[in-house]
Design a protein around this motif. Structure first.
Motif, PDB file in Angstrom:
ATOM      1  N   HIS A 283       0.891  -1.275  -0.006  1.00 57.69           N
ATOM      2  CA  HIS A 283       0.039   0.142  -0.066  1.00 57.69           C
ATOM      3  C   HIS A 283       0.762   1.373  -0.037  1.00 57.69           C
ATOM      4  N   GLU A 284       0.405   2.408  -0.552  1.00 56.43           N
ATOM      5  CA  GLU A 284       0.996   3.568  -0.294  1.00 56.43           C
ATOM      6  C   GLU A 284       0.856   4.202   0.548  1.00 56.43           C
ATOM      7  N   ASP A 285       1.260   4.070   1.866  1.00 52.89           N
ATOM      8  CA  ASP A 285       1.144   4.270   3.096  1.00 52.89           C
ATOM      9  C   ASP A 285       2.576   4.431   3.853  1.00 52.89           C
ATOM     10  N   TYR A 286       2.454   5.590   4.610  1.00 50.67           N
ATOM     11  CA  TYR A 286       3.633   5.908   5.608  1.00 50.67           C
ATOM     12  C   TYR A 286       3.147   6.784   6.702  1.00 50.67           C
ATOM     13  N   PRO A 287       3.560   6.715   8.046  1.00 52.14           N
ATOM     14  CA  PRO A 287       3.033   7.705   8.818  1.00 52.14           C
ATOM     15  C   PRO A 287       3.449   9.176   8.543  1.00 52.14           C
ATOM     16  N   VAL A 289       2.980  10.998   6.257  1.00 59.49           N
ATOM     17  CA  VAL A 289       2.838  11.580   4.969  1.00 59.49           C
ATOM     18  C   VAL A 289       1.675  10.771   4.300  1.00 59.49           C
ATOM     19  N   GLY A 290       1.087   9.751   4.872  1.00 61.69           N
ATOM     20  CA  GLY A 290      -0.020   9.147   4.441  1.00 61.69           C
ATOM     21  C   GLY A 290       0.292   8.439   2.963  1.00 61.69           C
ATOM     22  N   SER A 291      -0.620   8.707   2.180  1.00 60.06           N
ATOM     23  CA  SER A 291      -0.310   8.246   0.738  1.00 60.06           C
ATOM     24  C   SER A 291       0.526   9.055  -0.141  1.00 60.06           C
ATOM     25  N   ALA A 292       0.923  10.097   0.324  1.00 58.93           N
ATOM     26  CA  ALA A 292       1.771  11.238  -0.237  1.00 58.93           C
ATOM     27  C   ALA A 292       3.084  10.749   0.028  1.00 58.93           C
ATOM     28  N   LEU A 293       3.689   9.598  -0.307  1.00 62.54           N
ATOM     29  CA  LEU A 293       4.996   9.251  -0.028  1.00 62.54           C
ATOM     30  C   LEU A 293       5.985   9.970  -0.874  1.00 62.54           C
ATOM     31  N   THR A 294       6.902  10.413  -0.116  1.00 62.67           N
ATOM     32  CA  THR A 294       8.103  11.310  -0.583  1.00 62.67           C
ATOM     33  C   THR A 294       8.893  10.428  -1.601  1.00 62.67           C
ATOM     34  N   VAL A 295       9.864  10.954  -2.553  1.00 55.44           N
ATOM     35  CA  VAL A 295      10.790  10.057  -3.228  1.00 55.44           C
ATOM     36  C   VAL A 295      11.805   9.373  -2.389  1.00 55.44           C
ATOM     37  N   PRO A 296      12.417   9.952  -1.344  1.00 59.39           N
ATOM     38  CA  PRO A 296      13.103   9.074  -0.500  1.00 59.39           C
ATOM     39  C   PRO A 296      12.394   7.652   0.074  1.00 59.39           C
ATOM     40  N   ASP A 517       2.762  -2.645   7.141  1.00 58.31           N
ATOM     41  CA  ASP A 517       1.499  -2.316   7.993  1.00 58.31           C
ATOM     42  C   ASP A 517       1.031  -0.917   7.374  1.00 58.31           C
ATOM     43  N   CYS A 518      -0.221  -0.877   7.304  1.00 55.61           N
ATOM     44  CA  CYS A 518      -0.635   0.458   6.771  1.00 55.61           C
ATOM     45  C   CYS A 518      -2.157   0.778   7.589  1.00 55.61           C
ATOM     46  N   ARG A 519      -2.343   1.850   7.677  1.00 59.66           N
ATOM     47  CA  ARG A 519      -3.599   2.422   8.576  1.00 59.66           C
ATOM     48  C   ARG A 519      -4.551   2.182   7.708  1.00 59.66           C
ATOM     49  N   GLY A 533      -5.870   0.574  14.709  1.00 61.39           N
ATOM     50  CA  GLY A 533      -6.429   1.040  13.211  1.00 61.39           C
ATOM     51  C   GLY A 533      -5.444   0.773  12.139  1.00 61.39           C
ATOM     52  N   GLN A 534      -4.810  -0.548  12.208  1.00 58.52           N
ATOM     53  CA  GLN A 534      -3.861  -0.793  11.135  1.00 58.52           C
ATOM     54  C   GLN A 534      -4.049  -2.355  10.901  1.00 58.52           C
ATOM     55  N   ASN A 535      -3.694  -2.372   9.638  1.00 57.80           N
ATOM     56  CA  ASN A 535      -3.502  -3.913   9.041  1.00 57.80           C
ATOM     57  C   ASN A 535      -2.131  -4.410   9.474  1.00 57.80           C
ATOM     58  N   SER A 536      -1.892  -5.055  10.312  1.00 56.33           N
ATOM     59  CA  SER A 536      -0.547  -5.431  10.849  1.00 56.33           C
ATOM     60  C   SER A 536       0.006  -6.677  10.001  1.00 56.33           C
ATOM     61  N   LYS A 537      -0.245  -7.046   8.813  1.00 57.62           N
ATOM     62  CA  LYS A 537       0.419  -8.245   8.229  1.00 57.62           C
ATOM     63  C   LYS A 537       1.761  -7.771   7.627  1.00 57.62           C
ATOM     64  N   GLY A 538       2.210  -6.593   7.771  1.00 58.13           N
ATOM     65  CA  GLY A 538       3.447  -6.102   7.124  1.00 58.13           C
ATOM     66  C   GLY A 538       4.546  -7.090   7.829  1.00 58.13           C
ATOM     67  N   VAL A 539       5.748  -7.303   6.953  1.00 59.89           N
ATOM     68  CA  VAL A 539       6.754  -7.921   7.444  1.00 59.89           C
ATOM     69  C   VAL A 539       7.927  -6.573   7.975  1.00 59.89           C
ATOM     70  N   VAL A 540       7.233  -5.439   7.705  1.00 59.34           N
ATOM     71  CA  VAL A 540       7.947  -4.359   8.394  1.00 59.34           C
ATOM     72  C   VAL A 540       6.784  -3.623   8.931  1.00 59.34           C
ATOM     73  N   ASP A 541       6.950  -2.772   9.898  1.00 56.19           N
ATOM     74  CA  ASP A 541       5.798  -2.037  10.544  1.00 56.19           C
ATOM     75  C   ASP A 541       5.568  -0.573   9.680  1.00 56.19           C
ATOM     76  N   ARG A 542       4.708   0.227  10.318  1.00 49.12           N
ATOM     77  CA  ARG A 542       4.542   1.510   9.339  1.00 49.12           C
ATOM     78  C   ARG A 542       5.573   2.119   9.096  1.00 49.12           C
ATOM     79  N   TYR A 543       6.585   2.256  10.086  1.00 52.42           N
ATOM     80  CA  TYR A 543       7.883   3.042   9.919  1.00 52.42           C
ATOM     81  C   TYR A 543       9.058   2.224   9.074  1.00 52.42           C
TER      82      TYR A 543
END
Ligand code: ADA
Length: 573
Positions: A283-287, A289-296, A517-519, A533-543
């Motif tokens: 998913h395009e999601d990051y704490p 910045v939400g769905s507006a991921l930056t290039v880095p 993981d994503c919100r 409030g998140q789907n926690s099936k990521g192999v990495v967390d939201r960060y």
């Protein structure tokens, strides 16, 4: 940054990214008389402390200084989710759906200061059939870049590039759309350059006030193929000449690659080479910045995916930011891109606006993203009504639309209907979302073997099988020696068994649910009561902090990459 490369060297382009004024508004309200807040563009309003949970309408405003009279083409790469754009108070464009771009031209803009206001809506209501409360979050804002270009009376509106391998050499079908704002017809020429190849593409009359398409096939003798290991890319530069002019008046540059995609009963093949898909859903999601991921952050995701040994991404469940697709092209990361649809039942799909909105999502995805060599599968309708006959008609309609726009890629959809599915004969790749040991107690190997059986008896015989989702929740930091429910240990153990089973059952590939993981939306339904409030099936967390599963997946994926033709790489642990 609009793309990862320069798209014009002749046409002047100004990026409108930066700080815009913002004011929340209510439906039916006039434009605000003053704007109290500032917002980042791109960005999501949830990053602002006053709007962390805001769902509704907001007006963004920016003044544009124009020095001399000109035509302006304004392009929004993504607004979440509905945009009404006003130029000097007059409606200039309306667009629905966060995940595809749109553009419009304002002609003969006089010098001076002009006001660009965009009313953005991220609310869930009956005018929005694709953005609903879901197992991901619909943020609010201008989530992708905005650019403003100066165009003359005639300009290149679009390029389409489709590589063709005839068994011994590359050629490509090149399409170019030339738009005229003039009232009279005129003569134009278009010249293309790709590597050492220079091609006179068009020399023709075009009519006024229309976009005229020209398509032709050209042979390329001096090019290398694009592949996951050697992702060779070429800039395709089109220059437009008006009348007898010797200097080009406009240009458009895209970046392309030469590769073929085919399928047989066991595998998806790139340039005839079968590839075991070792993928992740993302998913395009990051704490923040939400769905507006930056290039880095996009690059970080790409590096992590490579580090994990992955060779493929599924853009669950919507078309992605083109800059991320650009990165996939550069890294040789294969992409299953899908239109915007997750978990719609038949009643939902029969709502009045649904057909129009999903059709636009499909059309925009294919027409805007088809030049990316990394995209090797088009997907539709994740877990929708493929178990019913009226549903089947809708699947057929979307698949036919894609085939009419791009016949060069295999098509698929991810189903959870198992032996009740009724659409498997319609696609080129059969894909099942299965969660053994998580939502069910089934053995992964037996289940994946059963999936092959369902596919074979339901129209999927002779088609490759992909496990499009498999996984388990694992809460970051919850370590438990007894591998209790939701622990990182339990998630790791389930994923190991899933991957080993998928490799030994010789499926054509797998996409782990999920990369990070994503919100998710909050609400009353069980799905929207997900812990934290998140789907926690990521192999990495939201960060992007790795969970225990990270290393286990990495080991299995890397071994599978080394031994693509052997079943289970390391056996059970
Ligand atoms: C489904 C769905 C995903 C996600 C997943 C889960 O298969 O396609 O979007 O919701 O389940 O985590 O339950």
């Amino acid at each position: 940054m609009i793309r990862m490369f320069t798209t014009h060297t002749i046409r002047p382009v100004e990026e409108l990214d930066g700080i815009w004024e913002f004011e929340p508004i209510t439906r039916g309200q006039d434009f605000p008389s003053h704007y109290r807040y500032k917002m980042s563009v791109p960005g999501v309003w949830e990053m602002h402390p006053g709007f962390a949970r805001y769902r509704g309408l907001g007006a963004f405003r920016r003044l544009i200084e124009v020095r001399m009279q000109q035509n302006l083409r304004v392009a929004f790469a993504g607004v979440s989710h509905t945009a009404d754009v006003y130029w000097d108070g007059k409606l200039a464009a309306h667009h629905y759906n966060a995940y595809t771009g749109f553009e419009f031209v304002i002609e003969q803009v006089p010098p001076g200061s002009h006001e660009l206001v965009i009313v953005v809506d991220n609310a869930f209501h009956d005018q929005s059939t694709l953005h609903i409360a879901n197992d991901y979050y619909t943020y609010g804002g201008i989530i992708r870049p905005v650019s403003m270009e100066t165009v003359g009376p005639v300009f290149v509106a679009a390029i389409r590039f489709t590589p063709i391998w005839d068994g011994s050499a590359w050629s490509a079908e090149i399409g170019v759309g030339v738009r005229s704002l003039a009232t009279e017809g005129q003569r134009i020429r278009v010249v293309a350059q790709l590597g050492s190849h220079h091609i006179a593409l068009v020399d023709s009359e075009i009519g006024g006030r229309a976009t005229t398409w020209f398509t032709s096939i050209h042979r390329f003798t001096d090019v290398s193929s694009w592949s996951p290991d050697q992702p060779t890319l070429y800039l395709l530069r089109l220059e437009l000449f008006s009348g007898e002019d010797q200097e080009p008046c406009d240009d458009l540059i895209d970046r392309v690659g030469f590769r073929s995609v085919s399928v047989d009963a066991d595998a998806v093949a790139i340039n005839g080479e079968p590839i075991m898909i070792r993928g992740f859903n993302r998913h395009e999601d990051y704490p923040g910045v939400g769905s507006a991921l930056t290039v880095p952050l996009m690059v970080q995701d790409m590096e992590l995916l490579r580090d994990l040994g992955a060779n493929a991404i599924r853009t669950s469940h919507y078309p992605n930011d083109q800059r991320f697709l650009d990165l996939c092209d550069e890294y040789g990361m294969l992409v299953w891109e899908e239109h915007h649809a997750r978990d719609f039942n038949l009643t939902h799909m029969q709502q009045p606006l649904f057909e129009t909105q999903i059709t636009e999502s499909t059309r925009e995805m294919v027409t805007k993203h088809a030049n990316h060599p990394a995209i090797v599968i088009w997907g539709i309708f994740n877990e929708c009504a493929s178990d019913s006959l009226p549903g089947r008609a809708m699947y057929e309609q979307q698949l036919n639309l894609i085939r009419s726009l791009d016949g060069s890629r295999p098509l698929s959809y991810a189903t959870h209907h198992r032996d009740r599915d009724r659409c498997l004969d319609l696609v080129d790749i059969v894909s099942f979302n299965l969660y053994p040991l998580w939502y069910t107690e089934e053995d992964p190997a037996e289940l994946f073997c059963a999936a092959r059986g369902w596919a074979d008896s339901l129209g999927g015989l002779g088609k490759p099988l992909i496990i499009s989702e498999m996984g388990a929740d694992g809460f970051y930091g919850f370590r438990d020696g007894s591998a209790g429910l939701g622990s990182e240990e339990r998630q790791r153990d389930i994923l190991i068994r899933d991957i080993v089973a998928a490799l030994s059952e010789r499926v054509a590939g797998m996409f782990i649910w999920q990369f990070a993981d994503c919100r998710v939306s909050e609400g009353r339904d069980w799905l929207f009561r997900r812990a934290m409030g998140q789907n926690s099936k990521g192999v990495v967390d939201r960060y992007r902090r790795p969970k225990l599963a990270y290393q286990a997946v990495q080991e299995l994926y890397r071994q599978a990459a080394k031994n693509p033709n052997q079943g289970s790489p390391s056996g059970e642990r």
